[in-house]
Design a protein around this motif. Structure first.
Motif, PDB file in Angstrom:
ATOM      1  N   SER A 296       0.819  -1.219   0.000  1.00 36.16           N
ATOM      2  CA  SER A 296       0.000   0.000   0.000  1.00 36.16           C
ATOM      3  C   SER A 296       0.848   1.262   0.000  1.00 36.16           C
ATOM      4  N   ASP A 297       2.092   1.148   0.476  1.00 34.58           N
ATOM      5  CA  ASP A 297       2.972   2.322   0.488  1.00 34.58           C
ATOM      6  C   ASP A 297       3.309   2.781  -0.929  1.00 34.58           C
ATOM      7  N   ASN A 298       3.145   1.881  -1.914  1.00 31.37           N
ATOM      8  CA  ASN A 298       3.463   2.217  -3.300  1.00 31.37           C
ATOM      9  C   ASN A 298       2.299   2.867  -4.036  1.00 31.37           C
ATOM     10  N   TYR A 299       1.152   2.962  -3.379  1.00 31.75           N
ATOM     11  CA  TYR A 299       0.008   3.593  -4.011  1.00 31.75           C
ATOM     12  C   TYR A 299       0.207   5.107  -4.025  1.00 31.75           C
ATOM     13  N   PRO A 300       0.077   5.758  -5.173  1.00 29.03           N
ATOM     14  CA  PRO A 300       0.226   7.222  -5.198  1.00 29.03           C
ATOM     15  C   PRO A 300      -0.991   7.907  -4.583  1.00 29.03           C
ATOM     16  N   LYS A 301      -0.817   9.167  -4.236  1.00 25.25           N
ATOM     17  CA  LYS A 301      -1.929   9.969  -3.734  1.00 25.25           C
ATOM     18  C   LYS A 301      -2.489  10.833  -4.850  1.00 25.25           C
ATOM     19  N   CYS A 302      -3.778  11.043  -4.797  1.00 25.51           N
ATOM     20  CA  CYS A 302      -4.426  11.896  -5.790  1.00 25.51           C
ATOM     21  C   CYS A 302      -4.004  13.342  -5.554  1.00 25.51           C
ATOM     22  N   GLU A 303      -3.661  14.028  -6.613  1.00 28.37           N
ATOM     23  CA  GLU A 303      -3.236  15.421  -6.485  1.00 28.37           C
ATOM     24  C   GLU A 303      -4.396  16.342  -6.161  1.00 28.37           C
ATOM     25  N   GLY A 304      -5.629  15.867  -6.382  1.00 22.88           N
ATOM     26  CA  GLY A 304      -6.793  16.698  -6.108  1.00 22.88           C
ATOM     27  C   GLY A 304      -7.242  16.661  -4.664  1.00 22.88           C
ATOM     28  N   CYS A 305      -7.353  15.442  -4.091  1.00 26.87           N
ATOM     29  CA  CYS A 305      -7.881  15.305  -2.731  1.00 26.87           C
ATOM     30  C   CYS A 305      -6.855  14.779  -1.733  1.00 26.87           C
ATOM     31  N   ASP A 306      -5.673  14.400  -2.214  1.00 26.23           N
ATOM     32  CA  ASP A 306      -4.570  13.904  -1.390  1.00 26.23           C
ATOM     33  C   ASP A 306      -4.869  12.535  -0.770  1.00 26.23           C
ATOM     34  N   ASN A 307      -5.908  11.858  -1.241  1.00 23.76           N
ATOM     35  CA  ASN A 307      -6.214  10.515  -0.757  1.00 23.76           C
ATOM     36  C   ASN A 307      -5.466   9.479  -1.593  1.00 23.76           C
ATOM     37  N   LYS A 308      -5.241   8.308  -0.993  1.00 25.87           N
ATOM     38  CA  LYS A 308      -4.581   7.220  -1.705  1.00 25.87           C
ATOM     39  C   LYS A 308      -5.468   6.771  -2.870  1.00 25.87           C
ATOM     40  N   MET A 309      -4.852   6.579  -4.048  1.00 26.93           N
ATOM     41  CA  MET A 309      -5.628   6.215  -5.220  1.00 26.93           C
ATOM     42  C   MET A 309      -5.930   4.714  -5.245  1.00 26.93           C
ATOM     43  N   HIS A 310      -6.904   4.341  -6.064  1.00 24.99           N
ATOM     44  CA  HIS A 310      -7.343   2.952  -6.219  1.00 24.99           C
ATOM     45  C   HIS A 310      -6.569   2.295  -7.358  1.00 24.99           C
ATOM     46  N   LEU A 311      -6.116   1.054  -7.157  1.00 27.72           N
ATOM     47  CA  LEU A 311      -5.400   0.321  -8.195  1.00 27.72           C
ATOM     48  C   LEU A 311      -6.409  -0.310  -9.149  1.00 27.72           C
ATOM     49  N   ALA A 312      -6.408   0.127 -10.407  1.00 22.54           N
ATOM     50  CA  ALA A 312      -7.381  -0.356 -11.383  1.00 22.54           C
ATOM     51  C   ALA A 312      -6.875  -1.562 -12.164  1.00 22.54           C
ATOM     52  N   ALA A 313      -5.566  -1.606 -12.471  1.00 22.52           N
ATOM     53  CA  ALA A 313      -5.025  -2.709 -13.265  1.00 22.52           C
ATOM     54  C   ALA A 313      -3.514  -2.733 -13.174  1.00 22.52           C
ATOM     55  N   ARG A 314      -2.960  -3.918 -13.435  1.00 23.99           N
ATOM     56  CA  ARG A 314      -1.508  -4.070 -13.506  1.00 23.99           C
ATOM     57  C   ARG A 314      -1.143  -4.678 -14.858  1.00 23.99           C
ATOM     58  N   PHE A 315      -0.001  -4.247 -15.412  1.00 20.12           N
ATOM     59  CA  PHE A 315       0.472  -4.757 -16.686  1.00 20.12           C
ATOM     60  C   PHE A 315       1.912  -5.211 -16.510  1.00 20.12           C
ATOM     61  N   ASP A 316       2.184  -6.486 -16.767  1.00 21.56           N
ATOM     62  CA  ASP A 316       3.518  -7.034 -16.583  1.00 21.56           C
ATOM     63  C   ASP A 316       4.371  -6.820 -17.823  1.00 21.56           C
ATOM     64  N   GLY A 317       5.667  -6.703 -17.610  1.00 25.11           N
ATOM     65  CA  GLY A 317       6.594  -6.498 -18.715  1.00 25.11           C
ATOM     66  C   GLY A 317       6.659  -7.692 -19.637  1.00 25.11           C
ATOM     67  N   SER A 318       7.056  -7.457 -20.860  1.00 28.26           N
ATOM     68  CA  SER A 318       7.140  -8.514 -21.866  1.00 28.26           C
ATOM     69  C   SER A 318       8.246  -8.166 -22.850  1.00 28.26           C
ATOM     70  N   SER A 319       8.837  -9.213 -23.427  1.00 25.17           N
ATOM     71  CA  SER A 319       9.842  -8.983 -24.466  1.00 25.17           C
ATOM     72  C   SER A 319       9.185  -8.611 -25.788  1.00 25.17           C
ATOM     73  N   ASN A 320       7.873  -8.739 -25.859  1.00 22.77           N
ATOM     74  CA  ASN A 320       7.130  -8.385 -27.071  1.00 22.77           C
ATOM     75  C   ASN A 320       6.756  -6.913 -27.005  1.00 22.77           C
ATOM     76  N   ARG A 321       7.446  -6.084 -27.752  1.00 23.39           N
ATOM     77  CA  ARG A 321       7.227  -4.638 -27.687  1.00 23.39           C
ATOM     78  C   ARG A 321       5.834  -4.238 -28.171  1.00 23.39           C
ATOM     79  N   GLU A 322       5.221  -5.098 -28.983  1.00 23.69           N
ATOM     80  CA  GLU A 322       3.904  -4.759 -29.508  1.00 23.69           C
ATOM     81  C   GLU A 322       2.843  -4.760 -28.416  1.00 23.69           C
ATOM     82  N   THR A 323       3.012  -5.607 -27.397  1.00 21.28           N
ATOM     83  CA  THR A 323       1.971  -5.720 -26.366  1.00 21.28           C
ATOM     84  C   THR A 323       2.409  -5.215 -25.001  1.00 21.28           C
ATOM     85  N   SER A 324       3.707  -5.034 -24.785  1.00 24.90           N
ATOM     86  CA  SER A 324       4.182  -4.650 -23.461  1.00 24.90           C
ATOM     87  C   SER A 324       3.781  -3.223 -23.116  1.00 24.90           C
TER      88      SER A 324
END
Length: 350
Positions: A296-324
């Motif tokens: 949770s320490d890695n969650y950024p804060k919203c610049e508008g309300c200073d509250n911790k933001m919600h994690l919507a999605a994660r994208f993992d790295g790939s050697s395929n530049r077309e999809t990474s």
């Protein structure tokens, strides 16, 4: 172990596809069809599910002629193409019944199309009703492996604290204007100006993808000019849309492809992705759940309300530049704030 996809063997399946996928895959000239029929998602499932099959409550009214045109083309697709598919997807989706007296086999389909739905909303609707979804590409894949043994392996391995996670998988079809998709063109409110995000050097950022969330469509742009510029996220409503065009398409755009959302029972996207070794480059990311083990320490804060933001999605790295989404071996994260309707896309390379 050559595994392309693990299905829940106790879950009934539905084949969902677009007519463009059918015509392209068999290199067939497109016939003269009503546009609303051509644009509709098509679906087929086993006749044993006739009473409990997926329902499409919000279909648009169409004329008898349009209805006849739609059923005529899908009947032909079934009789001349799909019924001949000797693939694991066919054997999983349809029950092949043998007559002991004649030693002949038969199979019965239920098929139709959903006018008024786009592919994204049709898939979402079917998945919400508890059905497994086969994409057109998966259905025809002769290397697809579906076994009870492997399904049990996942169940055993994730018996504690397991849950279904939602993976975003690349599918080879055009992106959908109102849904989650990758590459191609971003969208904007119809008949309104659109200011394409730019780097500090003045170069247009490259459009990456749009994710449909409760805020609308969150569109992510990343630098593609060699400068150390920030990623930017533009959020718009998911209604009354049209495509937005850049000035320099060679810099600002990339390959156009869509995404399907697949439910996998696992403890997290890394484990789920491990069951897709031959699809590894097609796993685009994961919709946020509690299984996204991010401190949770890695969650950024919203610049508008200073509250911790919600994690919507994660994208993992790939050697395929077309999809990474990271262009490296790290991970990227899409955060948003429901109160301020803002979002951030953060890339962390390893």
């Amino acid at each position: 172990m050559n595994i392309k996809k693990i299905q829940d063997i106790n879950k009934p399946a539905v084949l969902v596809f677009s007519l463009s996928e059918f015509f392209q895959s068999f290199e067939i000239p497109v016939p003269d069809l009503p546009q609303n029929v051509y644009d509709s998602p098509f679906y087929i499932y086993d006749i044993s599910l006739d009473e409990v099959g997926p329902k499409f409550e919000d279909e648009e009214e169409i004329s008898d002629e349009e209805c006849d045109a739609g059923f005529s083309i899908i009947r032909t697709i079934w009789e001349e193409y799909i019924v001949r598919a000797n693939t694991p997807g066919f054997k999983y989706t349809f029950k092949i019944i043998k007559d002991p007296e004649t030693n002949s086999s038969s199979v019965g389909p239920v098929y139709g199309f959903a006018p008024g739905y786009d592919m994204y909303s049709a898939i979402e609707n079917i998945a919400r009703q508890g059905f497994m979804i086969f994409s057109w590409e998966e259905f025809w894949d002769k290397n697809l492996i579906l076994t009870a043994e492997l399904a049990d392996e996942i169940e055993t391995e994730t018996a504690d604290n397991s849950e279904y996670v939602q993976l975003l998988l690349k599918i080879d079809t055009e992106s959908y204007m109102g849904g989650t998709s990758f590459g191609g063109l971003p969208v904007k409110d119809r008949n309104t100006p659109f200011e394409w995000p730019k780097c500090d050097c003045g170069t247009e950022l490259q459009y990456q993808f749009k994710l449909r969330t409760s805020l609308g469509l969150e569109m992510v742009f990343m630098p593609n000019c060699g400068h150390d510029s920030s990623n930017k996220v533009v959020i718009i409503d998911a209604d009354n849309l049209e495509f937005a065009y850049p000035e320099e398409k060679e810099v600002a755009l990339r390959e156009n492809y869509a995404a399907s959302i697949t439910n996998i029972k696992t403890k997290g996207s890394k484990l789920a992705k491990g069951y897709y070794p031959t699809y590894r480059h097609n796993v685009l990311g994961q919709i946020s759940t509690d299984s996204l083990d991010i401190p949770s320490d890695n969650y950024p804060k919203c610049e508008g309300c200073d509250n911790k933001m919600h994690l919507a999605a994660r994208f993992d790295g790939s050697s395929n530049r077309e999809t990474s989404m990271t262009f490296g071996e790290g991970s990227s994260y899409l955060f948003d704030c429901m109160e301020c309707k803002t979002a951030k896309f953060i890339t962390k390379t390893s």
